[in-house]
Write an enzyme that holds these catalytic residues in place. Structure first.
Site, mmCIF file in Angstrom:
data_model
loop_
_atom_site.group_PDB
_atom_site.id
_atom_site.type_symbol
_atom_site.label_atom_id
_atom_site.label_comp_id
_atom_site.label_asym_id
_atom_site.label_seq_id
_atom_site.Cartn_x
_atom_site.Cartn_y
_atom_site.Cartn_z
ATOM 1 C CG ASP A 187 0.606 0.885 4.632
ATOM 2 O OD1 ASP A 187 1.823 0.835 4.862
ATOM 3 O OD2 ASP A 187 -0.142 -0.094 4.754
ATOM 4 N N GLY A 225 -7.962 20.303 18.837
ATOM 5 C CA GLY A 225 -7.631 21.723 18.805
ATOM 6 C C GLY A 225 -8.043 22.422 20.088
ATOM 7 N N GLY A 226 -8.041 23.730 20.040
ATOM 8 C CA GLY A 226 -8.345 24.496 21.243
ATOM 9 C C GLY A 226 -9.837 24.620 21.533
ATOM 10 C CG LEU A 242 12.732 -7.326 -15.162
ATOM 11 C CD1 LEU A 242 13.068 -7.859 -16.552
ATOM 12 C CD2 LEU A 242 13.153 -5.858 -15.063
ATOM 13 C CD GLN A 270 -2.831 1.297 2.368
ATOM 14 O OE1 GLN A 270 -3.398 2.339 2.604
ATOM 15 N NE2 GLN A 270 -3.034 0.237 3.123
ATOM 16 C CB SER A 271 3.618 2.525 2.082
ATOM 17 O OG SER A 271 4.599 1.594 1.649
ATOM 18 C CG ASN A 306 6.741 -0.419 -0.794
ATOM 19 O OD1 ASN A 306 6.743 -0.711 -1.979
ATOM 20 N ND2 ASN A 306 5.777 -0.792 0.020
ATOM 21 C CG PHE A 307 12.009 -4.092 -2.643
ATOM 22 C CD1 PHE A 307 11.034 -5.011 -2.998
ATOM 23 C CD2 PHE A 307 12.715 -3.461 -3.653
ATOM 24 C CE1 PHE A 307 10.765 -5.295 -4.334
ATOM 25 C CE2 PHE A 307 12.468 -3.743 -4.983
ATOM 26 C CZ PHE A 307 11.483 -4.656 -5.320
ATOM 27 C CB THR A 325 15.166 -7.744 -10.503
ATOM 28 O OG1 THR A 325 14.719 -8.221 -9.235
ATOM 29 C CG2 THR A 325 14.115 -6.849 -11.113
ATOM 30 C CE LYS A 326 16.285 -11.596 -5.260
ATOM 31 N NZ LYS A 326 15.527 -12.155 -4.156
ATOM 32 C CE1 TYR A 330 2.998 -6.200 5.165
ATOM 33 C CE2 TYR A 330 4.224 -7.145 7.003
ATOM 34 C CZ TYR A 330 3.857 -7.158 5.664
ATOM 35 O OH TYR A 330 4.365 -8.131 4.841
ATOM 36 C CD GLU A 331 -1.739 2.108 8.221
ATOM 37 O OE1 GLU A 331 -1.482 2.327 7.032
ATOM 38 O OE2 GLU A 331 -1.805 3.018 9.072
HETATM 39 N N1 CAO Z 1 12.226 -10.131 -9.240
HETATM 40 C C1 CAO Z 1 12.941 -10.880 -8.368
HETATM 41 N N2 CAO Z 1 12.858 -10.752 -7.028
HETATM 42 C C2 CAO Z 1 12.015 -9.809 -6.537
HETATM 43 C C3 CAO Z 1 11.251 -8.986 -7.396
HETATM 44 C C4 CAO Z 1 11.385 -9.169 -8.798
HETATM 45 N N3 CAO Z 1 10.685 -8.449 -9.674
HETATM 46 N N4 CAO Z 1 10.508 -8.150 -6.631
HETATM 47 C C5 CAO Z 1 10.788 -8.451 -5.350
HETATM 48 N N5 CAO Z 1 11.697 -9.434 -5.308
HETATM 49 C C6 CAO Z 1 12.310 -10.028 -4.116
HETATM 50 C C7 CAO Z 1 13.080 -9.034 -3.297
HETATM 51 O O1 CAO Z 1 14.327 -8.781 -3.903
HETATM 52 C C8 CAO Z 1 13.167 -9.776 -1.975
HETATM 53 O O2 CAO Z 1 14.207 -10.723 -2.065
HETATM 54 P P1 CAO Z 1 15.315 -10.930 -0.902
HETATM 55 O O3 CAO Z 1 14.552 -11.055 0.380
HETATM 56 O O4 CAO Z 1 16.009 -12.181 -1.307
HETATM 57 O O5 CAO Z 1 16.191 -9.747 -0.913
HETATM 58 C C9 CAO Z 1 11.862 -10.554 -1.908
HETATM 59 O O6 CAO Z 1 11.305 -10.473 -3.227
HETATM 60 C C10 CAO Z 1 10.840 -10.052 -0.931
HETATM 61 O O7 CAO Z 1 10.667 -8.653 -1.034
HETATM 62 P P2 CAO Z 1 10.246 -7.823 0.269
HETATM 63 O O8 CAO Z 1 11.272 -8.107 1.289
HETATM 64 O O9 CAO Z 1 10.033 -6.416 -0.032
HETATM 65 O O10 CAO Z 1 8.810 -8.469 0.604
HETATM 66 P P3 CAO Z 1 8.333 -9.131 1.964
HETATM 67 O O11 CAO Z 1 7.043 -9.783 1.666
HETATM 68 O O12 CAO Z 1 9.395 -9.993 2.555
HETATM 69 O O13 CAO Z 1 8.106 -7.896 2.933
HETATM 70 C C11 CAO Z 1 7.161 -5.755 3.555
HETATM 71 C C12 CAO Z 1 6.998 -7.047 2.726
HETATM 72 C C13 CAO Z 1 6.050 -4.799 3.183
HETATM 73 C C14 CAO Z 1 7.087 -6.100 5.048
HETATM 74 C C15 CAO Z 1 8.535 -5.144 3.246
HETATM 75 O O14 CAO Z 1 8.638 -4.952 1.870
HETATM 76 C C16 CAO Z 1 8.788 -3.820 3.963
HETATM 77 O O15 CAO Z 1 9.065 -3.777 5.161
HETATM 78 N N6 CAO Z 1 8.757 -2.734 3.193
HETATM 79 C C17 CAO Z 1 9.064 -1.392 3.702
HETATM 80 C C18 CAO Z 1 7.966 -0.860 4.580
HETATM 81 C C19 CAO Z 1 6.643 -0.813 3.863
HETATM 82 O O16 CAO Z 1 6.489 -0.279 2.795
HETATM 83 N N7 CAO Z 1 5.649 -1.351 4.528
HETATM 84 C C20 CAO Z 1 4.272 -1.111 4.110
HETATM 85 C C21 CAO Z 1 3.728 -2.208 3.398
HETATM 86 S S1 CAO Z 1 2.004 -1.911 3.243
HETATM 87 O O17 CAO Z 1 1.383 -2.293 4.750
#
Ligand code: CAO
Length: 424
Positions: A167, A246-247, A71, A16-17, A95-96, A73-74, A137-138
């Site tokens: 978010d 507020g006041g 895509l 979401q964010s 926002n990974f 990306t790995k 998360y949120e």
């Molecule tokens: N191709 C290949 N790999 C990909 C990819 C792509 N197109 N897109 C994502 N990935 C991979 C990432 O590189 C990551 O790999 P590694 O862990 O090996 O480095 C993996 O997918 C998971 O990505 P992530 O860590 O962002 O996702 P998650 O589910 O583990 O965590 C979240 C989710 C939201 C907790 C985390 O992204 C986060 O803390 N983000 C920052 C704060 C934020 O925005 N939070 C709000 C979310 S909304 O409530």
């Protein structure tokens, strides 16, 4: 002409964010290219599903006006495609989880090497410090940002709010950072990093509660209902129920029908300049001059009595009748609107804040349009993309892959299966 026309956004956001931020930029005219994992995509596509097989409302309502490219990306060829995207785009938004972009091989230093004009914008849960590696998360942000401790009833547990201030609130902050960095790039010619931590965003939105924290040192917070009830204050800003921040004292009061309608309530503010009119409306003209009631400060220890009396009056009216009576008298009130009422609100539909959008998989659905209106750049809300819907067109038209080159990329498995454009 759309304000951000010509700006290309490499959108690595999910949930979401981040998507809130890039959706706003898309509404202002930026070309937002959402990069998703082949076959998987943004996790929200398959969360809270109401129509099996179709993208969820969670996804469709946060990803309007974007293009989707799949895509990996790995994958080595995937990295090559990503490099081209980085060179081609103006802004990268992500926002990974902390460190994910570095692990992918695209940390800030590498991005600068590839494109010194690139603006790299990130949402993380926390800023630098002991929590910087946490996934957030949120509701965690609401709790860590001071919102939960100051929301709810005095004698109840801390509460999170329905508004997604962690978010969507942080997405808004990030969007401002991005357009500011774009503005600075006009003069400097350089990109820069833009970072918005969710905790920081919530703290910013809770600014008035930190104000009250410091005011506590000077004595009790007299506009809090707690003061009138004689309950002593502790050493931290307390939860204040529905008291106004507020006041001017305010509360949520029952209206006609409250026994059966969960939202038959109004917010009512006893704003000082409107006091005499309030007294007339509720049938207490004596309070206009009576010592202990006539002046705002004198009333602070009687808020319960005063609001109970006002509620006797509001209970004789619907929440809309309260508004119709009070608004012409400049008495600030507001009906408690349900989501059903908001969905059906003609005014919100007329301004495009509530819009109906068609979608090839799920048919028409309601969404929230752009809440900020630019006179020279009106936002037209277009449906969210299907997973990988624009992969081929982006490879060809944005990145210049064609013929054997295109076949090589597709054959490498880096972009998954190409899909034909959806029939509208
Ligand atoms: N191709 C290949 N790999 C990909 C990819 C792509 N197109 N897109 C994502 N990935 C991979 C990432 O590189 C990551 O790999 P590694 O862990 O090996 O480095 C993996 O997918 C998971 O990505 P992530 O860590 O962002 O996702 P998650 O589910 O583990 O965590 C979240 C989710 C939201 C907790 C985390 O992204 C986060 O803390 N983000 C920052 C704060 C934020 O925005 N939070 C709000 C979310 S909304 O409530």
């Amino acid at each position: 002409m759309e304000a951000l026309k010509g700006i290309k956004i490499l959108d690595f956001t999910h949930v979401q964010s981040g998507p809130t931020c890039t959706q706003l930029l898309a509404w202002f005219g930026a070309d937002v290219i959402k990069v998703e994992r082949p076959g998987v995509g943004d996790a929200t596509r398959k969360q809270l599903v109401d129509r099996p097989g179709a993208d969820s409302l969670y996804f469709t309502m946060l990803n309007h006006n974007k293009r989707s490219v799949t895509l990996n990306t790995k994958n080595e060829t995937g990295k090559e495609v990503l490099e081209r995207l980085v060179k081609e785009c103006d802004v990268l938004v992500e926002n990974f989880a902390p460190g994910a972009l570095d692990r992918m091989g695209f940390g800030w230093e590498r991005i600068q090497e590839l494109n010194p004009r690139m603006i790299m914008a990130s949402v993380k849960g926390f800023g630098p410090g002991k929590y910087e590696n946490c996934k957030v998360y949120e509701n965690i942000a609401q709790c860590a940002g001071g919102s939960a401790s100051t929301t709810g009833d005095l004698d109840g547990v801390p509460m999170v709010t329905g508004a997604q201030i962690g978010d969507s609130g942080t997405g808004l902050h990030l969007a401002l950072g991005i357009v500011t960095a774009l503005f600075q790039r006009e003069r400097s010619g350089r990109g820069q990093r833009v970072q918005a931590a969710m905790q920081d965003g919530v703290v910013n939105l809770c600014r008035v509660k930190l104000r009250d924290q410091q005011r506590l040192e000077a004595g009790p917070l007299k506009e809090y209902s707690q003061f009138g009830l004689g309950i002593p204050f502790g050493d931290a800003t307390p939860r204040a129920g529905n008291d106004s921040g507020g006041g001017q004292p305010g509360r949520i009061l029952k209206c006609k029908g409250w026994e059966t309608d969960a939202n038959a309530y109004t917010y009512f503010i006893t704003q000082a300049p409107a006091w005499e009119k309030i007294c007339d409306v509720i049938g207490e003209p004596g309070w206009k001059t009576q010592p202990g009631y006539a002046k705002p400060d004198e009333r602070l220890d009687k808020l319960d009595e005063i609001f109970n009396r006002i509620e006797q009056w509001t209970m004789t009216k619907t929440k809309y009748e309260v508004m119709e009576t009070c608004d012409p008298l400049d008495i600030p009130v507001g009906p408690i609107l349900s989501m059903k009422e908001i969905a059906e609100d003609e005014g919100l539909r007329a301004t495009g804040t509530i819009v109906e959008v068609d979608h090839p998989e799920r048919g028409p659905y309601l969404s929230v349009g752009c809440p900020v209106k630019l006179s020279d750049s009106p936002a037209e809300v277009k449906r969210s993309p299907l997973l990988g819907e624009h992969t081929e067109e982006i490879l060809r038209d944005v990145l210049g892959y064609d013929g054997e080159e295109l076949e090589r990329v597709v054959g490498s498995g880096a972009v998954g299966e190409l899909r034909k454009a959806a029939a509208e």
